[in-house]
Design an enzyme around this catalytic site. Sequence first.
Site, PDB file in Angstrom:
ATOM      1  N   CYS A   5       0.797  -1.022  -0.091  1.00 39.28           N
ATOM      2  CA  CYS A   5      -0.089   0.035   0.018  1.00 39.28           C
ATOM      3  C   CYS A   5       0.976   1.108   0.106  1.00 39.28           C
ATOM      4  CB  CYS A   5      -0.982  -0.015   1.207  1.00 39.28           C
ATOM      5  SG  CYS A   5      -0.275  -0.560   2.783  1.00 39.28           S
ATOM      6  N   ASP A  39       3.216   2.427   2.186  1.00 41.71           N
ATOM      7  CA  ASP A  39       3.402   3.057   3.519  1.00 41.71           C
ATOM      8  C   ASP A  39       4.776   3.031   3.835  1.00 41.71           C
ATOM      9  OD1 ASP A  39       0.753   3.196   3.618  1.00 41.71           O
ATOM     10  OD2 ASP A  39       0.208   1.879   5.283  1.00 41.71           O
ATOM     11  N   CYS A  72      -1.638   5.370   5.367  1.00 44.21           N
ATOM     12  CA  CYS A  72      -3.121   5.331   5.540  1.00 44.21           C
ATOM     13  C   CYS A  72      -3.383   5.862   7.080  1.00 44.21           C
ATOM     14  CB  CYS A  72      -3.829   4.328   5.401  1.00 44.21           C
ATOM     15  SG  CYS A  72      -3.504   2.643   6.472  1.00 44.21           S
ATOM     16  N   CYS A 122      -0.835  -2.639   9.424  1.00 44.09           N
ATOM     17  CA  CYS A 122      -0.551  -1.455   9.909  1.00 44.09           C
ATOM     18  C   CYS A 122      -0.083  -1.528  11.402  1.00 44.09           C
ATOM     19  CB  CYS A 122      -1.416  -0.209  10.115  1.00 44.09           C
ATOM     20  SG  CYS A 122      -2.169  -0.085   8.323  1.00 44.09           S
TER      21      CYS A 122
END
Lengths: 135, 176
Positions: A37, A39, A63, A106
């Site tokens: 993603c 990150d 995010c 995350c």
Amino acid sequence: MAYSDKVIDHYENPRNVGTLDKDDPSVGTGLVGAPACGDVMRLQLKINAEGIIEDAKFKTFGCGSAIASSSLVTEWVKGKTVEEALKISNQAIAEELALPPVKIHCSVLAEDAIKAAIADYRRKQEQLQQKQQGK
Amino acid sequence: MTDHFEILGIPRGFRVDERALETRYRELSRLFHPDRHAGRSAADRRAALEKMVQINEAYRTLREPVRRAAYLLSLRGLELGETDGSKFLPPDFLMEVMERREAFEEARSRGDRERVQALAQQARRERDEALEALASAFDRDDDKEAASQVSKLRYLDRFLADIRAWEDRVFEEENG
């Protein structure tokens, strides 16, 4: 997908955003990423001679859940010993923030960041000791 | 299970003939379009619809090079998961991502559009290079290198998308 109140709180008022001097031997820097993603997360810990984490700063591009996970972690590790900090699990982070399954990675990232920062700190300390012995 | 390449009837590999892919997709879409099956039995209509879903999914995956590469790697048993993908990245790459991100954030806060454009241009150049490197990694059957390039490309795409979103917002604010 709805974010929990705690995620929104950390996202809107992130704690301890910033940098510590990465060349300071008492500072460990952990840099981790989630390519799926895009990150990227940097966590820095300042650790004193007693092995207690005195300060923590983070910078995360990603995010809301990634930002909240790293923000939460900086709050949690402050005042803890290195050993205690290493015991912080991604499950605990995910539970505290009520992360949905798709955002569990995350919290994994935040746990990895702690481990990477401490590994960096230990590497630096070892180098320092070798240098001192060499003298 | 048939894979996406088989569904569209094109040779399995990273380098695909994009025009052939497009043509195959159009032919198959016509063939299995629900309108063509309107007068058939419920079972036939259902089968055609399922086929259409498969065709769309295959096309969506194979049309886009980064998705196609990740899919090919997964067929070879190399899943690029959510977090473990970073182990395929060169060590300094995350540092570059961080610096790039910080430079963008800084330029954005100053409203320095030229700097943002320069960052985007640089990212696009690196994207082209990474696509080349990806193709040649597949030519050599170097899956690890291919995985590394896919991860890189995902970062660059994400970065470029964030820049576009910012530019759109600025544009709207000025013209909205």
